[in-house]
Design a protein around this motif. Structure first.
Motif, short mmCIF file in Angstrom:
data_model
loop_
_atom_site.label_atom_id
_atom_site.label_comp_id
_atom_site.label_asym_id
_atom_site.label_seq_id
_atom_site.Cartn_x
_atom_site.Cartn_y
_atom_site.Cartn_z
N THR A 283 34.58 35.87 35.02
CA THR A 283 34.23 34.75 35.56
C THR A 283 34.58 33.58 34.43
N SER A 284 34.24 32.38 34.73
CA SER A 284 34.76 31.40 33.90
C SER A 284 33.18 30.84 32.94
N ASN A 285 32.16 31.25 33.06
CA ASN A 285 31.20 31.01 32.18
C ASN A 285 31.18 31.60 31.04
N LEU A 286 30.04 31.32 29.90
CA LEU A 286 30.00 32.18 28.65
C LEU A 286 28.59 31.94 28.47
N GLY A 287 28.34 32.61 27.11
CA GLY A 287 26.83 32.67 26.67
C GLY A 287 26.05 33.37 27.26
N ASP A 288 26.38 34.26 28.41
CA ASP A 288 25.44 34.97 29.05
C ASP A 288 24.88 36.07 28.51
N THR A 289 23.79 36.90 28.98
CA THR A 289 23.59 38.24 28.43
C THR A 289 24.43 39.12 28.70
N ARG A 290 25.24 39.17 29.78
CA ARG A 290 26.25 39.93 30.26
C ARG A 290 27.73 39.39 29.69
N THR A 291 28.39 40.49 29.39
CA THR A 291 29.74 40.23 28.71
C THR A 291 30.70 39.91 29.75
N ILE A 292 31.62 38.57 29.38
CA ILE A 292 32.43 37.91 30.37
C ILE A 292 33.60 37.70 29.86
N VAL A 293 34.57 38.04 30.42
CA VAL A 293 36.06 38.03 30.07
C VAL A 293 36.87 36.69 31.08
N THR A 294 37.53 35.98 30.14
CA THR A 294 38.25 34.94 30.94
C THR A 294 39.39 34.78 30.42
N HIS A 295 40.54 34.52 31.35
CA HIS A 295 41.81 34.25 30.81
C HIS A 295 42.14 32.73 30.97
N PRO A 296 42.07 31.97 30.00
CA PRO A 296 42.16 30.61 29.93
C PRO A 296 43.13 29.84 30.71
N ALA A 297 44.48 30.47 30.27
CA ALA A 297 45.76 29.90 30.91
C ALA A 297 45.81 29.70 32.25
N SER A 298 45.20 30.67 33.00
CA SER A 298 45.05 30.59 34.39
C SER A 298 43.77 30.16 35.07
N THR A 299 42.77 29.96 34.26
CA THR A 299 41.47 29.40 34.80
C THR A 299 41.04 28.19 34.01
N THR A 300 40.05 28.15 33.16
CA THR A 300 39.63 26.99 32.59
C THR A 300 40.54 26.03 32.02
N HIS A 301 41.62 26.26 31.52
CA HIS A 301 42.74 25.27 30.85
C HIS A 301 44.10 25.39 31.81
N SER A 302 43.88 25.73 33.11
CA SER A 302 45.23 25.86 33.80
C SER A 302 45.68 24.48 34.15
N LYS A 303 45.04 23.21 34.23
CA LYS A 303 45.21 22.15 34.41
C LYS A 303 45.92 21.27 33.47
N LEU A 304 46.06 21.94 32.24
CA LEU A 304 46.89 21.59 31.06
C LEU A 304 48.30 22.11 31.27
N THR A 305 49.23 21.18 30.86
CA THR A 305 50.62 21.58 30.93
C THR A 305 50.93 22.81 30.10
N GLU A 306 52.01 23.48 30.33
CA GLU A 306 52.31 24.30 29.17
C GLU A 306 52.43 24.20 27.96
N GLU A 307 53.00 22.90 27.86
CA GLU A 307 53.32 22.39 26.21
C GLU A 307 51.98 22.04 25.69
N GLU A 308 50.71 21.61 26.48
CA GLU A 308 49.48 21.14 26.18
C GLU A 308 48.73 22.24 25.72
N ARG A 309 48.88 23.39 26.36
CA ARG A 309 47.95 24.67 26.29
C ARG A 309 48.94 25.30 24.75
N ALA A 310 49.98 25.30 24.75
CA ALA A 310 50.68 25.71 23.49
C ALA A 310 50.18 25.20 22.24
#
Length: 389
Positions: A329-356
């Motif tokens: 999921t895209s949350n963080l700071g939870d009692t439960r461990t969370i995994v996120t892939h930023p390039a395809s989720t939270t930062h997906s609206k950035l261009t490839e150059e901006e992410r790099a």
């Protein structure tokens, strides 16, 4: 009371005639006046009192009292979300023609505000690289009014020296706004270095259990007065229920953050050198590029670990799909461990150059390390990596 653990527990709203030990919920949209004169006096700010829960509420006031104490701040305002807090702080204090100096490594929605929203209002910005401190001062212009930054950053965990940035803002008489969401006031207090505004997504570690949304800005009273005026008349206020939940959660914040940090460090130490990974980043690992700075301004390394899976996006996707216990999921700071892939989720609206430019590679994984048994956390991540080796 000066101790953070005590403040987060003992700073409570005034008790009612019922003498309750734990503050009750004030689920009311408005508040009564004794007579017409009191109504006039409260609206004229001649007498203290609640008017309407969009303006203030005992549950919200209690939460803000606690956070101000934790962050060594004079005043604050609570918002419906972290992004409402960031937007309102900037919108209240900036005008057409102003310029913002921002760290390049900021949350994706903050990037969208700078590039797509404030640009329509004639507010400009420049990005400065964390790794190039000499670049920052050269980007300050006569129109620059504010510096906004995160430390550690989301998701790359880049740090900014708070002592240095505080000196820079004083030299140029700027407003310094620091997003302290990842560290929380348990690990660092930006006000110690002259920060004017401290911003939180209270949705994250402050709630800590993935239940409610909230945002908080605390800082210097004269700035909060302007932010409060803007927020009262635009309406992004936190609900009394959410304030009550988050205020109760603050009672365990120091305990939870300590455990998040312990688990995160053990996970980072275990993963370092895994043959499926290009690198592991965690502020309290000696291999972390800014390790000495982390030790200087943070009490522990925080609850976030990032690593890059060899093989890019496809390998990262395979890793995520291999997880058996950990939440995706895209949350963080939870009692439960969370995994996120930023390039395809939270930062997906950035261009490839901006992410790099901010270190978000196709294989980057962000782990918000929870409070489960650390061996179970490590076991799930290692088995998911071992399959793709």
């Amino acid at each position: 009371m000066s101790n953070n653990e005590t403040n987060s527990i003992r700073l409570q709203a005034k008790r009612s005639h019922n003498r309750e030990h734990s503050v009750p919920l004030y689920l009311t949209s408005s508040f009564l006046f004794e007579d017409a004169e009191q109504a006039r006096a409260v609206f004229a700010d001649e007498e203290e009192g609640n008017i309407y829960s969009r303006y203030s509420n005992p549950n919200v006031d209690e939460l803000l009292t606690k956070v101000c104490a934790l962050e060594k701040a004079e005043d604050g305002f609570a918002f419906s979300s972290g992004m409402a807090a960031i937007f309102s702080s900037m919108a209240a204090l900036l005008k057409a023609g102003d310029h913002v100096l921002s760290a390049r490594a900021v949350f994706g929605s903050t990037h969208q505000l700078l590039t797509k929203v404030f640009s329509k209002w004639g507010i400009t910005f420049s990005y400065a690289d964390t790794a190039a401190p000499e670049q920052w001062e050269s980007l300050i212009t006569p129109a620059t009014k504010m510096i906004i930054m995160e430390t550690p950053s989301n998701p790359g965990l880049e740090l900014i020296d708070l002592e240095w940035i505080g000196e820079l803002k004083r030299k140029h008489n700027l407003i310094l706004a620091v997003d302290n969401c990842f560290a929380t006031p348990i690990l660092q207090t930006p006000a110690d270095y002259g920060t004017d505004l401290i911003i939180h997504s209270a949705t994250k570690y402050m709630d800590g259990q993935g239940r409610v949304l909230g945002g908080i800005v605390v800082g210097k009273k004269e700035l909060i007065d302007e932010i409060r005026f803007f927020a009262r008349h635009t309406g992004p206020a936190m609900s009394p229920f959410n304030a009550w939940v988050i205020s109760k959660s603050l009672e365990t914040l120091s305990l939870r953050v300590e455990k998040h940090c312990e688990n995160a460090l053990k996970l980072a130490q275990t993963l370092e050198g895994h043959k499926a990974l290009d690198f592991v980043r965690y502020p309290f690992l000696p291999s972390f590029p800014q390790y000495e700075l982390a030790k200087k301004q943070m009490k522990q390394g925080g609850g976030i670990v990032t690593f890059a899976v060899k093989g890019g996006f496809e390998a990262a996707k395979q890793f995520v799909n291999n997880l058996q216990m950990i939440s995706i999921t895209s949350n963080l700071g939870d009692t439960r461990t969370i995994v996120t892939h930023p390039a395809s989720t939270t930062h997906s609206k950035l261009t490839e150059e901006e992410r790099a430019a901010t270190g978000i590679t196709p294989g980057l994984i962000r782990v918000s390390v929870g409070l489960e048994n650390v061996n179970d956390i490590i076991g799930d991540i290692v088995q998911a990596l071992d399959v793709i080796v």
